[in-house]
Design a protein around this motif. Structure first.
Motif, PDB file in Angstrom:
ATOM      1  N   MET A 206     -65.797  91.311 -19.321  1.00  0.00           N
ATOM      2  CA  MET A 206     -66.006  90.580 -20.314  1.00  0.00           C
ATOM      3  C   MET A 206     -67.570  89.534 -20.029  1.00  0.00           C
ATOM      4  SD  MET A 206     -64.016  87.447 -22.430  1.00  0.00           S
ATOM      5  CE  MET A 206     -62.596  88.302 -22.507  1.00  0.00           C
ATOM      6  N   ASN A 207     -68.556  89.814 -20.664  1.00  0.00           N
ATOM      7  CA  ASN A 207     -69.788  89.428 -20.283  1.00  0.00           C
ATOM      8  C   ASN A 207     -69.870  87.765 -20.187  1.00  0.00           C
ATOM      9  OD1 ASN A 207     -70.932  91.867 -19.923  1.00  0.00           O
ATOM     10  ND2 ASN A 207     -71.049  91.944 -21.912  1.00  0.00           N
ATOM     11  N   PRO A 208     -70.789  87.107 -19.594  1.00  0.00           N
ATOM     12  CA  PRO A 208     -70.615  85.771 -19.522  1.00  0.00           C
ATOM     13  C   PRO A 208     -70.807  84.784 -20.885  1.00  0.00           C
ATOM     14  CG  PRO A 208     -72.468  86.455 -18.045  1.00  0.00           C
ATOM     15  CD  PRO A 208     -71.845  87.587 -18.922  1.00  0.00           C
ATOM     16  N   VAL A 209     -71.497  85.226 -21.885  1.00  0.00           N
ATOM     17  CA  VAL A 209     -71.313  84.276 -22.800  1.00  0.00           C
ATOM     18  C   VAL A 209     -70.078  84.501 -23.465  1.00  0.00           C
ATOM     19  CG1 VAL A 209     -72.516  83.846 -25.396  1.00  0.00           C
ATOM     20  CG2 VAL A 209     -73.823  84.224 -23.144  1.00  0.00           C
ATOM     21  N   GLU A 210     -69.726  85.848 -23.853  1.00  0.00           N
ATOM     22  CA  GLU A 210     -68.424  86.263 -24.671  1.00  0.00           C
ATOM     23  C   GLU A 210     -67.431  85.443 -23.813  1.00  0.00           C
ATOM     24  OE1 GLU A 210     -65.817  90.283 -25.437  1.00  0.00           O
ATOM     25  OE2 GLU A 210     -67.730  90.411 -24.558  1.00  0.00           O
ATOM     26  N   SER A 211     -67.245  85.533 -22.431  1.00  0.00           N
ATOM     27  CA  SER A 211     -66.043  84.713 -21.689  1.00  0.00           C
ATOM     28  C   SER A 211     -66.247  83.164 -22.058  1.00  0.00           C
ATOM     29  CB  SER A 211     -66.397  84.947 -20.147  1.00  0.00           C
ATOM     30  OG  SER A 211     -65.458  84.518 -19.553  1.00  0.00           O
ATOM     31  N   ARG A 212     -67.227  82.845 -22.009  1.00  0.00           N
ATOM     32  CA  ARG A 212     -67.437  81.218 -22.307  1.00  0.00           C
ATOM     33  C   ARG A 212     -67.100  80.889 -23.780  1.00  0.00           C
ATOM     34  NH1 ARG A 212     -72.486  80.966 -20.379  1.00  0.00           N
ATOM     35  NH2 ARG A 212     -73.362  80.630 -22.550  1.00  0.00           N
ATOM     36  N   ILE A 213     -67.237  81.758 -24.794  1.00  0.00           N
ATOM     37  CA  ILE A 213     -66.596  81.620 -26.040  1.00  0.00           C
ATOM     38  C   ILE A 213     -65.250  81.675 -25.902  1.00  0.00           C
ATOM     39  CG2 ILE A 213     -66.660  82.540 -28.327  1.00  0.00           C
ATOM     40  CD1 ILE A 213     -69.512  83.157 -27.821  1.00  0.00           C
ATOM     41  N   TYR A 214     -64.702  82.686 -25.296  1.00  0.00           N
ATOM     42  CA  TYR A 214     -62.947  82.891 -25.343  1.00  0.00           C
ATOM     43  C   TYR A 214     -62.667  81.689 -24.578  1.00  0.00           C
ATOM     44  CZ  TYR A 214     -59.101  85.401 -24.967  1.00  0.00           C
ATOM     45  OH  TYR A 214     -57.592  85.913 -25.135  1.00  0.00           O
ATOM     46  N   THR A 215     -62.961  81.239 -23.633  1.00  0.00           N
ATOM     47  CA  THR A 215     -62.443  80.270 -22.863  1.00  0.00           C
ATOM     48  C   THR A 215     -62.431  78.815 -23.593  1.00  0.00           C
ATOM     49  OG1 THR A 215     -63.191  81.123 -20.700  1.00  0.00           O
ATOM     50  CG2 THR A 215     -62.590  78.659 -20.810  1.00  0.00           C
ATOM     51  N   LYS A 216     -63.770  78.486 -24.342  1.00  0.00           N
ATOM     52  CA  LYS A 216     -63.748  77.312 -25.045  1.00  0.00           C
ATOM     53  C   LYS A 216     -62.690  77.388 -26.184  1.00  0.00           C
ATOM     54  CE  LYS A 216     -68.448  75.272 -24.170  1.00  0.00           C
ATOM     55  NZ  LYS A 216     -69.504  75.221 -24.510  1.00  0.00           N
ATOM     56  N   LEU A 217     -62.874  78.520 -27.023  1.00  0.00           N
ATOM     57  CA  LEU A 217     -61.911  78.467 -28.075  1.00  0.00           C
ATOM     58  C   LEU A 217     -60.302  78.463 -27.790  1.00  0.00           C
ATOM     59  CD1 LEU A 217     -63.858  81.132 -30.363  1.00  0.00           C
ATOM     60  CD2 LEU A 217     -63.611  78.839 -30.569  1.00  0.00           C
ATOM     61  N   SER A 218     -59.917  79.183 -26.670  1.00  0.00           N
ATOM     62  CA  SER A 218     -58.610  79.039 -26.237  1.00  0.00           C
ATOM     63  C   SER A 218     -58.146  77.729 -25.977  1.00  0.00           C
ATOM     64  CB  SER A 218     -58.392  79.821 -24.835  1.00  0.00           C
ATOM     65  OG  SER A 218     -58.784  81.510 -25.140  1.00  0.00           O
ATOM     66  N   GLY A 219     -59.029  76.924 -25.255  1.00  0.00           N
ATOM     67  CA  GLY A 219     -58.565  75.553 -24.715  1.00  0.00           C
ATOM     68  C   GLY A 219     -58.793  74.717 -25.897  1.00  0.00           C
ATOM     69  N   GLY A 220     -59.626  74.783 -26.948  1.00  0.00           N
ATOM     70  CA  GLY A 220     -59.862  73.982 -28.198  1.00  0.00           C
ATOM     71  C   GLY A 220     -58.777  74.338 -29.113  1.00  0.00           C
ATOM     72  N   PHE A 221     -58.481  75.369 -29.279  1.00  0.00           N
ATOM     73  CA  PHE A 221     -57.406  75.646 -30.551  1.00  0.00           C
ATOM     74  C   PHE A 221     -56.191  76.246 -30.147  1.00  0.00           C
ATOM     75  CE2 PHE A 221     -61.868  75.579 -32.029  1.00  0.00           C
ATOM     76  CZ  PHE A 221     -61.613  75.003 -33.036  1.00  0.00           C
ATOM     77  N   GLN A 222     -55.908  76.429 -28.958  1.00  0.00           N
ATOM     78  CA  GLN A 222     -54.217  77.070 -28.413  1.00  0.00           C
ATOM     79  C   GLN A 222     -54.102  78.214 -29.489  1.00  0.00           C
ATOM     80  OE1 GLN A 222     -54.519  73.339 -28.838  1.00  0.00           O
ATOM     81  NE2 GLN A 222     -55.653  73.622 -27.029  1.00  0.00           N
ATOM     82  N   PRO A 223     -54.813  79.196 -29.589  1.00  0.00           N
ATOM     83  CA  PRO A 223     -54.560  80.194 -30.682  1.00  0.00           C
ATOM     84  C   PRO A 223     -53.392  80.913 -30.436  1.00  0.00           C
ATOM     85  CG  PRO A 223     -56.370  80.664 -29.293  1.00  0.00           C
ATOM     86  CD  PRO A 223     -56.118  79.646 -28.744  1.00  0.00           C
ATOM     87  N   VAL A 224     -52.840  81.446 -31.467  1.00  0.00           N
ATOM     88  CA  VAL A 224     -51.683  82.550 -31.403  1.00  0.00           C
ATOM     89  C   VAL A 224     -52.187  83.847 -31.257  1.00  0.00           C
ATOM     90  CG1 VAL A 224     -49.931  80.879 -32.621  1.00  0.00           C
ATOM     91  CG2 VAL A 224     -51.400  82.639 -33.862  1.00  0.00           C
ATOM     92  N   HIS A 225     -53.664  84.108 -31.828  1.00  0.00           N
ATOM     93  CA  HIS A 225     -54.428  85.210 -31.649  1.00  0.00           C
ATOM     94  C   HIS A 225     -55.859  84.868 -31.594  1.00  0.00           C
ATOM     95  CE1 HIS A 225     -55.148  89.415 -32.419  1.00  0.00           C
ATOM     96  NE2 HIS A 225     -56.278  88.953 -33.050  1.00  0.00           N
TER      97      HIS A 225
END
Length: 107
Positions: free
Chosen positions: A1-20
């Motif tokens: 995963m590239n840096p920006v893509e990884s940052r987006i993934y990390t922020k959304l994972s932490g902020g929304f506790q997604p099921v997907h």
């Protein structure tokens, strides 16, 4: 995963506790230099979206990713679901090809 893509993934994972969650770099489909991280598709299913309108869901994502949107991310295609909606659908439309041409391709 590239840096920006990884940052987006990390922020959304932490902020929304997604099921997907899918974060897809679609920059290659647009008129940007190779290796760019400017255009993304986000598929996010979260209990936080239950009972919320699409505009409210999108506003929450924009708030979470404000830094990325101010520092190089040009476009987000957002597909948001409650867990129940995701379980019922699980389908996201394909993104269209950019119609603006490719500035970096030879003429």
């Amino acid at each position: 995963m590239n840096p920006v893509e990884s940052r987006i993934y990390t922020k959304l994972s932490g902020g929304f506790q997604p099921v997907h969650l899918e974060v897809i770099n679609e920059s290659y489909m647009h008129s940007v230099p190779p290796g760019s991280e400017t255009h993304f598709k986000v598929v996010l299913a979260s209990a936080q979206f239950a009972g919320k309108r699409q505009v409210q869901r999108h506003q929450a994502i924009y708030a979470c990713l404000a830094g990325e949107l101010q520092s190089g991310v040009h476009a987000l295609a957002l597909h948001t679901f409650s867990p129940e909606e995701w379980q019922a659908s699980s389908q996201v439309p394909a993104s269209p090809q950019c119609l603006g041409g490719r500035k970096h391709d030879p003429q």
